[in-house]
Design a protein around this motif. Structure first.
Motif, short mmCIF file in Angstrom:
data_model
loop_
_atom_site.label_atom_id
_atom_site.label_comp_id
_atom_site.label_asym_id
_atom_site.label_seq_id
_atom_site.Cartn_x
_atom_site.Cartn_y
_atom_site.Cartn_z
N THR A 142 -7.89 -20.18 27.99
CA THR A 142 -7.29 -20.86 29.14
C THR A 142 -8.39 -21.50 29.97
O THR A 142 -9.33 -20.81 30.39
CB THR A 142 -6.52 -19.87 30.02
OG1 THR A 142 -5.58 -19.16 29.22
CG2 THR A 142 -5.80 -20.59 31.15
N PRO A 143 -8.35 -22.82 30.20
CA PRO A 143 -9.43 -23.46 30.97
C PRO A 143 -9.41 -23.03 32.43
O PRO A 143 -8.39 -23.11 33.11
CB PRO A 143 -9.11 -24.95 30.83
CG PRO A 143 -7.65 -25.03 30.50
CD PRO A 143 -7.33 -23.78 29.74
N GLU A 226 -13.91 -23.55 21.56
CA GLU A 226 -13.76 -24.66 20.60
C GLU A 226 -12.29 -25.02 20.44
O GLU A 226 -11.93 -26.20 20.31
CB GLU A 226 -14.36 -24.27 19.25
CG GLU A 226 -15.83 -23.85 19.31
CD GLU A 226 -16.75 -24.98 19.72
OE1 GLU A 226 -16.32 -26.15 19.67
OE2 GLU A 226 -17.90 -24.70 20.09
N ARG A 227 -11.43 -24.02 20.44
CA ARG A 227 -10.00 -24.31 20.35
C ARG A 227 -9.52 -25.06 21.59
O ARG A 227 -8.64 -25.93 21.49
CB ARG A 227 -9.21 -23.00 20.18
CG ARG A 227 -7.72 -23.22 19.98
CD ARG A 227 -6.98 -21.92 19.82
NE ARG A 227 -7.07 -21.08 21.01
CZ ARG A 227 -6.46 -19.91 21.14
NH1 ARG A 227 -5.74 -19.42 20.15
NH2 ARG A 227 -6.59 -19.21 22.25
N THR A 228 -10.08 -24.74 22.74
CA THR A 228 -9.68 -25.44 23.96
C THR A 228 -10.03 -26.92 23.87
O THR A 228 -9.25 -27.79 24.29
CB THR A 228 -10.36 -24.81 25.19
OG1 THR A 228 -10.00 -23.42 25.25
CG2 THR A 228 -9.92 -25.50 26.47
N TRP A 231 -7.43 -28.50 21.98
CA TRP A 231 -6.25 -28.74 22.83
C TRP A 231 -6.45 -29.99 23.67
O TRP A 231 -5.51 -30.79 23.82
CB TRP A 231 -6.03 -27.53 23.74
CG TRP A 231 -5.49 -26.32 23.05
CD1 TRP A 231 -4.89 -26.26 21.83
CD2 TRP A 231 -5.51 -24.98 23.53
NE1 TRP A 231 -4.52 -24.98 21.52
CE2 TRP A 231 -4.89 -24.16 22.54
CE3 TRP A 231 -5.99 -24.37 24.70
CZ2 TRP A 231 -4.75 -22.78 22.70
CZ3 TRP A 231 -5.85 -23.00 24.85
CH2 TRP A 231 -5.23 -22.22 23.86
N PHE A 232 -7.65 -30.18 24.22
CA PHE A 232 -7.92 -31.39 25.00
C PHE A 232 -7.71 -32.64 24.15
O PHE A 232 -7.17 -33.65 24.63
CB PHE A 232 -9.36 -31.38 25.52
CG PHE A 232 -9.57 -30.51 26.73
CD1 PHE A 232 -8.56 -30.28 27.64
CD2 PHE A 232 -10.81 -29.93 26.98
CE1 PHE A 232 -8.75 -29.49 28.76
CE2 PHE A 232 -11.02 -29.14 28.09
CZ PHE A 232 -10.00 -28.91 28.99
N HIS A 233 -8.13 -32.59 22.90
CA HIS A 233 -8.05 -33.77 22.06
C HIS A 233 -6.63 -34.06 21.58
O HIS A 233 -6.39 -35.11 21.00
CB HIS A 233 -9.01 -33.63 20.87
CG HIS A 233 -10.45 -33.69 21.28
ND1 HIS A 233 -11.49 -33.32 20.45
CD2 HIS A 233 -11.03 -34.04 22.46
CE1 HIS A 233 -12.63 -33.46 21.09
NE2 HIS A 233 -12.38 -33.89 22.30
N GLN A 234 -5.71 -33.14 21.82
CA GLN A 234 -4.30 -33.46 21.59
C GLN A 234 -3.82 -34.50 22.60
O GLN A 234 -2.85 -35.21 22.34
CB GLN A 234 -3.46 -32.20 21.67
CG GLN A 234 -3.66 -31.23 20.52
CD GLN A 234 -2.86 -29.96 20.68
OE1 GLN A 234 -2.17 -29.76 21.67
NE2 GLN A 234 -2.95 -29.08 19.69
N PHE A 235 -4.51 -34.57 23.73
CA PHE A 235 -4.24 -35.62 24.72
C PHE A 235 -5.15 -36.80 24.35
O PHE A 235 -6.35 -36.79 24.61
CB PHE A 235 -4.55 -35.13 26.14
CG PHE A 235 -3.75 -33.92 26.55
CD1 PHE A 235 -2.48 -34.06 27.08
CD2 PHE A 235 -4.27 -32.65 26.40
CE1 PHE A 235 -1.74 -32.95 27.46
CE2 PHE A 235 -3.54 -31.52 26.77
CZ PHE A 235 -2.27 -31.68 27.30
N SER A 258 -3.90 -28.20 33.51
CA SER A 258 -2.67 -27.66 34.08
C SER A 258 -1.56 -27.60 33.05
O SER A 258 -0.80 -26.62 32.99
CB SER A 258 -2.23 -28.51 35.28
OG SER A 258 -3.20 -28.47 36.32
N ILE A 259 -1.44 -28.62 32.21
CA ILE A 259 -0.40 -28.62 31.18
C ILE A 259 -0.67 -27.51 30.16
O ILE A 259 0.26 -26.83 29.71
CB ILE A 259 -0.33 -30.01 30.50
CG1 ILE A 259 0.15 -31.06 31.52
CG2 ILE A 259 0.60 -29.97 29.30
CD1 ILE A 259 0.12 -32.48 30.99
N ILE A 260 -1.94 -27.30 29.82
CA ILE A 260 -2.28 -26.20 28.90
C ILE A 260 -1.92 -24.86 29.53
O ILE A 260 -1.36 -23.97 28.86
CB ILE A 260 -3.78 -26.26 28.56
CG1 ILE A 260 -4.07 -27.49 27.68
CG2 ILE A 260 -4.23 -24.99 27.83
CD1 ILE A 260 -5.55 -27.77 27.48
N CYS A 261 -2.21 -24.69 30.81
CA CYS A 261 -1.86 -23.44 31.50
C CYS A 261 -0.34 -23.25 31.54
O CYS A 261 0.16 -22.13 31.36
CB CYS A 261 -2.42 -23.46 32.93
SG CYS A 261 -4.21 -23.31 33.04
#
Length: 269
Positions: A142-143, A226-228, A231-235, A258-261
């Motif tokens: 979680t960022p 690295e997984r986070t 997740w960022f690169h999905q945007f 915020s969307i990830i959270c």
């Protein structure tokens, strides 16, 4: 389409944080102001699809990309995105889905096609203009805080600023949490000066040593950061930096956090 891009649970958290719209003039009031939820849908559309602002389908979203860009500018200047991120982190801690004792930190390069502030020659991309995303995450990825720097900035220089950027996170009895107990990092953070700074803050540094053979076991903990980034690169708007204004790209980064959270919070119930 608006409800798909801005679901009710996201809108309920964003709405109280938005600044009040300017009062309309009695004489010559001009056009009716685009609803905030519609403008936010345009921002999320660009964030997810990676299209240019001028290419936002107004008939589908309900407003033009220029309107969404202006609202992004105004809300970024009003500090909406860090407060939204803090609200969701608090809810995650209340739900028992935030574990900040063990955190991991890392940086990732992206290209910056239009230049601007916080752009520099990337050492991993033939000195082409680039920027860096730096993020610190909890045990689940979680960022907790994110920042933007030039592509030639060393990762370790953002270690202390990122720790300071973690907001106080209430939600449970006792003091709000704002620092981890242990921080995991790769060899790029292997500097005794920063180890001492972490110890002074009561944080145990778990940092790989340069020159040591691989297989230290840190990968079992560090993989979440690295997984986070994945997740960022999905945007798609975050894969390459198109915004010349660094504050607007930072705002999109914080909105993605915020969307990830929120996705993690949905799984908690």
């Amino acid at each position: 389409m608006t409800d798909d891009l801005v679901p009710d649970d996201l809108w309920e958290r964003v709405k109280p944080l938005l600044p009040a719209p300017p009062a309309r003039r009695h004489r010559s009031p001009g056009r009716v102001r685009t609803p905030d939820r519609v403008a936010l849908a345009g921002i999320v559309y660009v964030l997810r699809k990676g299209v240019a602002w001028r290419d936002v389908p107004a008939m589908l979203i309900g407003c033009s990309g220029v309107t969404s860009w202006r609202r992004l500018r105004d809300w970024t200047q009003a500090g909406v995105w860090p407060r939204l991120h803090q609200v969701l982190l608090t809810e995650l801690r209340t739900a028992g889905k935030l574990e900040t004792d063990d955190c991991a930190i890392d940086g990732s390069h992206i290209r910056a096609l239009k230049g601007g502030r916080d752009v520099g020659p990337s050492p991993v991309d033939r000195a082409r203009p680039g920027s860096k995303h730096h993020v610190i995450v909890d045990r689940h990825g979680t960022p907790l805080a994110v920042s933007l720097t030039g592509g030639n900035r060393h990762d370790v220089t953002e270690l202390i600023p990122l720790l300071d950027a973690i907001p106080p996170i209430p939600g449970l009895r006792g003091r709000p949490r704002s620092r981890p107990k242990r921080l995991f990092a790769d060899r790029g953070y292997d500097f005794d000066k920063y180890r001492r700074l972490l110890w002074k803050r009561g944080i145990k540094p778990v940092i790989a040593r340069r020159g040591a053979p691989h297989g230290s076991g840190l990968g079992r903990t560090r993989w979440v950061v690295e997984r986070t980034f994945a997740w960022f690169h999905q945007f798609k708007r975050l894969r390459i930096r198109y915004e010349r204004r660094a504050d607007l790209h930072q705002g999109l980064l914080e909105l993605a956090c915020s969307i990830i959270c929120l996705r993690r919070l949905r799984k908690a119930f």
